[in-house]
Design an enzyme around this catalytic site. Structure first.
Site, PDB file in Angstrom:
ATOM      1  N   CYS A  75       0.866  -1.206  -0.058  1.00  0.00           N
ATOM      2  CA  CYS A  75      -0.133  -0.112   0.023  1.00  0.00           C
ATOM      3  C   CYS A  75       0.848   1.151  -0.019  1.00  0.00           C
ATOM      4  O   CYS A  75       0.690   2.228  -0.755  1.00  0.00           O
ATOM      5  CB  CYS A  75      -0.893  -0.103   1.224  1.00  0.00           C
ATOM      6  SG  CYS A  75      -2.088  -1.415   1.385  1.00  0.00           S
TER       7      CYS A  75
HETATM    8  C1  BEZ Z   1       0.649  -4.795   1.697  1.00  0.00           C
HETATM    9  O1  BEZ Z   1       0.061  -3.644   1.551  1.00  0.00           O
HETATM   10  O2  BEZ Z   1       1.623  -5.011   1.609  1.00  0.00           O
HETATM   11  C2  BEZ Z   1      -0.546  -5.907   2.178  1.00  0.00           C
HETATM   12  C3  BEZ Z   1      -1.483  -5.668   3.138  1.00  0.00           C
HETATM   13  C4  BEZ Z   1      -2.105  -6.903   3.544  1.00  0.00           C
HETATM   14  C5  BEZ Z   1      -1.878  -7.841   3.011  1.00  0.00           C
HETATM   15  C6  BEZ Z   1      -0.909  -8.206   2.235  1.00  0.00           C
HETATM   16  C7  BEZ Z   1      -0.118  -7.253   1.933  1.00  0.00           C
END
Ligand code: BEZ
Length: 248
Positions: A75
């Site tokens: 994110c």
């Molecule tokens: C991420 O943004 O890296 C992420 C968020 C939730 C689950 C897996 C990855």
């Protein structure tokens, strides 16, 4: 007797399991929010204050995109990339509206990381807070598989392109494990905006500047009038002249 009791238990378990699944689906799923639907005009709390989604859209285009959570690796890269692409979106009259389910204070703290990750970029777009998961349900952005440490549902990587008429023109839905490609987002906007100007569609792997195809609803007579510089029909085994390339 023992066997019958065991089967009853298994059947009860299966029925309960199915009921639970259906309940979850009906709780989570917005009834069919998809291309062609009007984006719900929700009151949302964002890093730039309270707003109504339609007021933010105004007469322009909006990218409404969700993220599983603050301070998560993929994110952070996505929100940085979005900020880096702001000039590309502005050229196309597109505003950004992010969403992550944490609260505004958390978004503001996280923004420092996002900006530090891509030096020089500024997160000038608002990010919706949704700690109670009300907004993601309304916008069909719930990831059915991802839950936070409290067992609460999390947003998927959903992205709706909302047009000036407040309708959803295109939606992407990615799982938490797959970060989005902003070049593809820009390419999709270019395709959508071109298709509002001409009766065309963009073929596979199309890039701006390349030929497009004439919509199947346009007859050859109409095509000659619409595209006076001419168009090229591809000869196909079927001898049907439906694959017509044109430069616009
Ligand atoms: C991420 O943004 O890296 C992420 C968020 C939730 C689950 C897996 C990855």
């Amino acid at each position: 007797m023992k066997k019958r009791y065991m089967w009853k238990k298994i059947n009860d378990f299966s029925a309960d399991h199915l009921k639970g699944k259906l309940k979850l689906q009906s709780e989570l799923k917005m009834p069919g929010l998809t291309i062609g639907d009007t984006c719900p005009n929700l009151d949302v709390e964002t890093t730039q204050g309270k707003m109504k989604i339609h007021d933010y859209v105004g007469n322009g285009w909006v990218l409404l995109f969700s993220h599983p959570g603050d301070f998560t690796p993929v994110c952070t890269t996505e929100l940085s990339k979005m900020a880096q692409y702001i000039p590309e979106f502005e050229k196309r009259g597109v505003k950004l509206l992010g969403l992550s389910c944490d609260d505004v204070q958390s978004h503001n703290d996280w923004t420092k990381d996002i900006e530090a990750y891509a030096p020089g970029c500024k997160v000038t777009y608002p990010i919706i807070a949704d700690p109670n998961r009300e907004v993601i349900k309304q916008l069909n952005m719930v990831d059915p598989d991802e839950k936070d440490s409290k067992g609460q549902h999390m947003p998927s990587r959903a992205l709706h392109i909302v047009g000036p008429d407040k309708m959803i023109k295109l939606s992407f839905l990615y799982p938490a494990t797959t970060g989005r490609n902003m070049d593809e987002v820009v390419r999709a906007i270019d395709s959508l905006q071109l298709a509002t100007k001409h009766k065309i569609a963009t073929p596979a792997n199309w890039k701006p500047g390349e030929p497009v195809v004439i919509s199947p609803s346009v007859t050859n007579e109409q095509a000659k009038e619409m595209f006076p510089n001419g168009y090229k029909t591809v000869e196909l085994p079927s001898k049907k002249d439906y694959l017509r390339f044109v430069n616009v």
